[in-house]
Each structure stands twice: as C-alpha cells, then as structure tokens.
Design an enzyme around this catalytic site. Sequence first.
Site, mmCIF file in Angstrom:
data_model
loop_
_atom_site.group_PDB
_atom_site.id
_atom_site.type_symbol
_atom_site.label_atom_id
_atom_site.label_comp_id
_atom_site.label_asym_id
_atom_site.label_seq_id
_atom_site.Cartn_x
_atom_site.Cartn_y
_atom_site.Cartn_z
ATOM 1 C CG ASN A 1 -1.842 -1.216 1.227
ATOM 2 O OD1 ASN A 1 -1.833 -1.969 2.184
ATOM 3 N ND2 ASN A 1 -2.591 -1.456 0.162
ATOM 4 C CB VAL B 1 1.231 6.073 2.989
ATOM 5 C CG1 VAL B 1 0.194 5.116 3.574
ATOM 6 C CG2 VAL B 1 2.596 5.834 3.619
ATOM 7 C CB CYS B 2 -2.427 3.875 -0.792
ATOM 8 S SG CYS B 2 -4.108 3.845 -1.408
ATOM 9 C CG LEU B 3 -2.743 8.794 3.695
ATOM 10 C CD1 LEU B 3 -2.855 10.291 3.982
ATOM 11 C CD2 LEU B 3 -2.345 8.065 4.954
ATOM 12 C CB ILE C 1 -5.002 1.356 3.112
ATOM 13 C CG1 ILE C 1 -3.829 2.044 3.813
ATOM 14 C CG2 ILE C 1 -4.726 1.119 1.660
ATOM 15 C CD1 ILE C 1 -2.618 1.158 3.999
#
Length: 144
Positions: free
Chosen positions: A86, A93-95, A97
């Site tokens: 992720n 960061v893919c927030l 998630i």
Amino acid sequence: MSGGIARGRLAEERKAWRKNHPHGYVARPEGQPDGSVNLMRWQCTLPGKVGTGWEGGYFPLTIHFSEDYPSKPPKCKFPPGFFHPNVYPSGTVCLSILDEDQELLDAPNPASPAQTEAYQLFIQDPEEYKKRVRQQTKLYPLPV
C-alpha cells in the site's frame, strides 16, 4: 485563515503528543535554520510490530500537512522504494487504506494496491513477501 486553523491544531496536537505517545514512536516537526519548527512537515519513526517480520525495524516516515488540515488528510511518505503493498514506489502511502484500527505496516489492504511487486508477492507468495519484509527491516535499525 484556514492556515491559522491548521497550525493551531498542529500546535495543540504536538503538545498532546509530547505528553503522551506510544512507546518507540517518534514524531516531531522539522527544524528550521533559524531554530523554529515547521509544523506543516513532521519527521517520524514507526517501530515494527513485535512478533511480525517488521519487528526490529524503525521506519522513517515524513508527514506533510496542508493549510487545509484537518479537513484534508496529510500526505505520508516513506523513503522511495519502500517495500509494502500500500506504498507507491515514490514512498507515498495510499491513505485510503487507513482507518482508526488499521495497522499500517503489518496489515496491508489487498483491495488498495499501490505497488505491483509487493502486492503480487503478498497475494501470490506470502513466504517470499515475509522474506522481503525481513530484508527491508534490516535496512532500518534503531536510530542512534
């Protein structure tokens, strides 16, 4: 005026953090050449969770807050090339998630992949994924 709201909120959050935060975690605003702090950019360290492949690692994370904080979430970034399903190759960061119960490192969200290699290993070859996590953990020992 929203910038004043963001900075005021961050100043309060900094005070609360300094009084009480989880053991092993570090979060501090970046210092400026004049000795002041930049509340809009924080340098953090996340310890790896005990009992996981992340254990023993202390992972650097930079948090960038916008003037629209807290209405808009901050951008969080590990070093480029950080191995995690992720986390984009840039380190971002893919927030999407995250929720309040999410464990960022040890509980990847397969529904929100951001990095092909880490995602594919996580799904298709969990043992190789764990091996790569342990290899990466060795790159981030306890800071001195």
